[in-house]
Design a protein around this motif. Structure first.
Motif, PDB file in Angstrom:
ATOM      1  N   HIS A   1       0.801  -1.223   0.000  1.00 39.98           N
ATOM      2  CA  HIS A   1       0.000   0.000   0.000  1.00 39.98           C
ATOM      3  C   HIS A   1       0.839   1.280   0.000  1.00 39.98           C
ATOM      4  O   HIS A   1       0.275   2.373   0.135  1.00 39.98           O
ATOM      5  CB  HIS A   1      -0.917   0.018   1.233  1.00 39.98           C
ATOM      6  CG  HIS A   1      -1.952  -1.062   1.224  1.00 39.98           C
ATOM      7  ND1 HIS A   1      -3.154  -0.937   0.570  1.00 39.98           N
ATOM      8  CD2 HIS A   1      -1.952  -2.302   1.766  1.00 39.98           C
ATOM      9  CE1 HIS A   1      -3.868  -2.041   0.728  1.00 39.98           C
ATOM     10  NE2 HIS A   1      -3.159  -2.885   1.451  1.00 39.98           N
ATOM     11  N   ASN A   2       2.155   1.168  -0.154  1.00 42.93           N
ATOM     12  CA  ASN A   2       2.992   2.367  -0.087  1.00 42.93           C
ATOM     13  C   ASN A   2       4.093   2.277  -1.138  1.00 42.93           C
ATOM     14  O   ASN A   2       4.089   1.381  -1.979  1.00 42.93           O
ATOM     15  CB  ASN A   2       3.560   2.517   1.330  1.00 42.93           C
ATOM     16  CG  ASN A   2       3.720   3.963   1.757  1.00 42.93           C
ATOM     17  OD1 ASN A   2       4.268   4.772   1.010  1.00 42.93           O
ATOM     18  ND2 ASN A   2       3.247   4.291   2.952  1.00 42.93           N
ATOM     19  N   ASN A   3       5.065   3.201  -1.077  1.00 42.05           N
ATOM     20  CA  ASN A   3       6.092   3.301  -2.103  1.00 42.05           C
ATOM     21  C   ASN A   3       7.323   2.470  -1.778  1.00 42.05           C
ATOM     22  O   ASN A   3       7.611   2.175  -0.619  1.00 42.05           O
ATOM     23  CB  ASN A   3       6.518   4.756  -2.290  1.00 42.05           C
ATOM     24  CG  ASN A   3       5.406   5.625  -2.825  1.00 42.05           C
ATOM     25  OD1 ASN A   3       4.463   5.140  -3.434  1.00 42.05           O
ATOM     26  ND2 ASN A   3       5.499   6.927  -2.600  1.00 42.05           N
ATOM     27  N   VAL A   4       8.075   2.140  -2.825  1.00 39.86           N
ATOM     28  CA  VAL A   4       9.379   1.477  -2.721  1.00 39.86           C
ATOM     29  C   VAL A   4      10.430   2.423  -3.275  1.00 39.86           C
ATOM     30  O   VAL A   4      10.276   2.946  -4.388  1.00 39.86           O
ATOM     31  CB  VAL A   4       9.397   0.150  -3.492  1.00 39.86           C
ATOM     32  CG1 VAL A   4      10.791  -0.450  -3.491  1.00 39.86           C
ATOM     33  CG2 VAL A   4       8.393  -0.833  -2.888  1.00 39.86           C
ATOM     34  N   TYR A   5      11.510   2.654  -2.509  1.00 42.32           N
ATOM     35  CA  TYR A   5      12.590   3.550  -2.913  1.00 42.32           C
ATOM     36  C   TYR A   5      13.896   2.769  -2.917  1.00 42.32           C
ATOM     37  O   TYR A   5      14.224   2.094  -1.937  1.00 42.32           O
ATOM     38  CB  TYR A   5      12.723   4.722  -1.933  1.00 42.32           C
ATOM     39  CG  TYR A   5      11.466   5.518  -1.724  1.00 42.32           C
ATOM     40  CD1 TYR A   5      11.199   6.663  -2.475  1.00 42.32           C
ATOM     41  CD2 TYR A   5      10.525   5.131  -0.757  1.00 42.32           C
ATOM     42  CE1 TYR A   5      10.041   7.401  -2.269  1.00 42.32           C
ATOM     43  CE2 TYR A   5       9.365   5.859  -0.543  1.00 42.32           C
ATOM     44  CZ  TYR A   5       9.129   6.996  -1.308  1.00 42.32           C
ATOM     45  OH  TYR A   5       7.987   7.714  -1.096  1.00 42.32           O
ATOM     46  N   LEU A   6      14.654   2.887  -3.996  1.00 40.13           N
ATOM     47  CA  LEU A   6      15.975   2.281  -4.077  1.00 40.13           C
ATOM     48  C   LEU A   6      16.981   3.410  -4.336  1.00 40.13           C
ATOM     49  O   LEU A   6      16.982   4.034  -5.403  1.00 40.13           O
ATOM     50  CB  LEU A   6      16.039   1.240  -5.184  1.00 40.13           C
ATOM     51  CG  LEU A   6      17.380   0.502  -5.337  1.00 40.13           C
ATOM     52  CD1 LEU A   6      17.734  -0.246  -4.052  1.00 40.13           C
ATOM     53  CD2 LEU A   6      17.341  -0.453  -6.509  1.00 40.13           C
ATOM     54  N   ARG A   7      17.840   3.670  -3.343  1.00 41.78           N
ATOM     55  CA  ARG A   7      18.746   4.798  -3.388  1.00 41.78           C
ATOM     56  C   ARG A   7      20.196   4.317  -3.456  1.00 41.78           C
ATOM     57  O   ARG A   7      20.507   3.192  -3.114  1.00 41.78           O
ATOM     58  CB  ARG A   7      18.594   5.670  -2.134  1.00 41.78           C
ATOM     59  CG  ARG A   7      17.174   6.117  -1.854  1.00 41.78           C
ATOM     60  CD  ARG A   7      17.120   6.935  -0.571  1.00 41.78           C
ATOM     61  NE  ARG A   7      15.740   7.255  -0.222  1.00 41.78           N
ATOM     62  CZ  ARG A   7      15.086   8.305  -0.694  1.00 41.78           C
ATOM     63  NH1 ARG A   7      15.685   9.128  -1.524  1.00 41.78           N
ATOM     64  NH2 ARG A   7      13.844   8.551  -0.327  1.00 41.78           N
ATOM     65  N   LYS A   8      21.085   5.225  -3.869  1.00 37.98           N
ATOM     66  CA  LYS A   8      22.513   4.936  -3.801  1.00 37.98           C
ATOM     67  C   LYS A   8      23.022   5.254  -2.397  1.00 37.98           C
ATOM     68  O   LYS A   8      22.544   6.165  -1.729  1.00 37.98           O
ATOM     69  CB  LYS A   8      23.295   5.751  -4.828  1.00 37.98           C
ATOM     70  CG  LYS A   8      23.297   7.254  -4.585  1.00 37.98           C
ATOM     71  CD  LYS A   8      24.152   7.971  -5.601  1.00 37.98           C
ATOM     72  CE  LYS A   8      24.182   9.483  -5.297  1.00 37.98           C
ATOM     73  NZ  LYS A   8      25.037  10.199  -6.245  1.00 37.98           N
ATOM     74  N   LYS A   9      24.011   4.477  -1.957  1.00 35.84           N
ATOM     75  CA  LYS A   9      24.588   4.678  -0.637  1.00 35.84           C
ATOM     76  C   LYS A   9      25.737   5.659  -0.728  1.00 35.84           C
ATOM     77  O   LYS A   9      26.576   5.549  -1.619  1.00 35.84           O
ATOM     78  CB  LYS A   9      25.092   3.323  -0.089  1.00 35.84           C
ATOM     79  CG  LYS A   9      25.626   3.372   1.309  1.00 35.84           C
ATOM     80  CD  LYS A   9      25.972   1.984   1.779  1.00 35.84           C
ATOM     81  CE  LYS A   9      26.578   2.000   3.196  1.00 35.84           C
ATOM     82  NZ  LYS A   9      26.890   0.642   3.675  1.00 35.84           N
TER      83      LYS A   9
END
Length: 255
Positions: free
Chosen positions: A247-255
């Motif tokens: 029911h919400n967002n998925v975020y894939l970020r750089k470290k």
């Protein structure tokens, strides 16, 4: 003046003792099962003991309880002096708090060879923080948020209502599954990591840092994306990583 300074030193020493009570268990392998502990941070370290430290100070004194031992309806006993029951059952260390609500504020330091399991179902807990753990991690919560810092896996992280946020190590181990039903999933990875990632959401959106070299799976010359699932390879693929929020967002970020 010397008397005043001595008094201050004694007060500081006493406060330091109260705020840093410890219970140690000589254990560098096996499984640590933490159940229904409301306020806990878990840290990995290079040692051969599991160390429990109270951040909330000495357990509340009860003059009427002098000479008695604290137990609860489950038959658990506070054998640590920290408001916790810690029991070794054939290599499985079971940790539970004595109080249903509130409870101690605990840091647990875990050797590298210990598998960490944390389960929590009540609405009384706070976010659980996992840092520098190099062994296997299993987390299942209903209301708690989960923070992951410099962990390697393998890991299975599930929550119903909490958010999951994390920054993972470059030395990842298969498999990695991070799932929230109602909260967001926000994960940071080193840009050099080699991973095969499956990201999914039903009612949210998926956001990926543009600096990741993502080669999406193709079918018939087209990028293979569905309305709710993205399957992709980072730097040619590698460790299997599943990120999901219904029911919400998925975020894939750089470290």
């Amino acid at each position: 003046m010397r008397k005043i300074m001595t008094t201050i030193a004694l007060v500081v020493t006493t406060l330091g003792y109260i705020q840093a009570q410890e219970f140690k268990l000589a254990k560098s392998t096996g499984r640590l099962e933490i159940k229904e502990v409301n306020n806990v941070d878990i840290e990995g370290y290079s040692g051969n003991e599991i160390i429990f430290t109270s951040r909330s100070g000495k357990r509340d004194a009860d003059d009427r309880a002098k000479g008695l031992r604290a137990i609860n309806a489950l038959g658990l006993e506070d054998n640590t002096g920290l408001g916790l029951s810690v029991v070794d059952k054939n290599g499985v260390i079971e940790v539970q708090q004595m109080k249903r609500m509130d409870g101690p504020d605990i840091t647990i330091k875990v050797p590298k060879g210990v598998t960490v399991s944390y389960t929590h179902t009540s609405p009384h807990g706070s976010e659980v923080n996992i840092k520098d753990v190099e062994g296997e991690i299993e987390i299942s919560t209903v209301h708690n948020g989960i923070n992951l810092t410099n962990v390697t896996g393998p890991m299975t992280i599930n929550t119903v209502h909490g958010n999951i946020e994390g920054s993972l190590s470059a030395n990842l181990k298969n498999p990695i599954s991070i799932v929230s039903v109602h909260g967001h999933v926000d994960l940071a990875l080193p840009t050099t990591v080699k991973a095969s990632v499956k990201m999914s959401t039903v009612y949210g959106e998926i956001f990926v840092d543009p600096e990741f070299k993502v080669d999406a799976t193709t079918a018939g010359g087209l990028n293979k994306y569905s309305s709710d699932t993205v399957t992709a390879k980072i730097n040619g693929g590698g460790v299997d990583i599943t990120l999901s929020s219904t029911h919400n967002n998925v975020y894939l970020r750089k470290k």
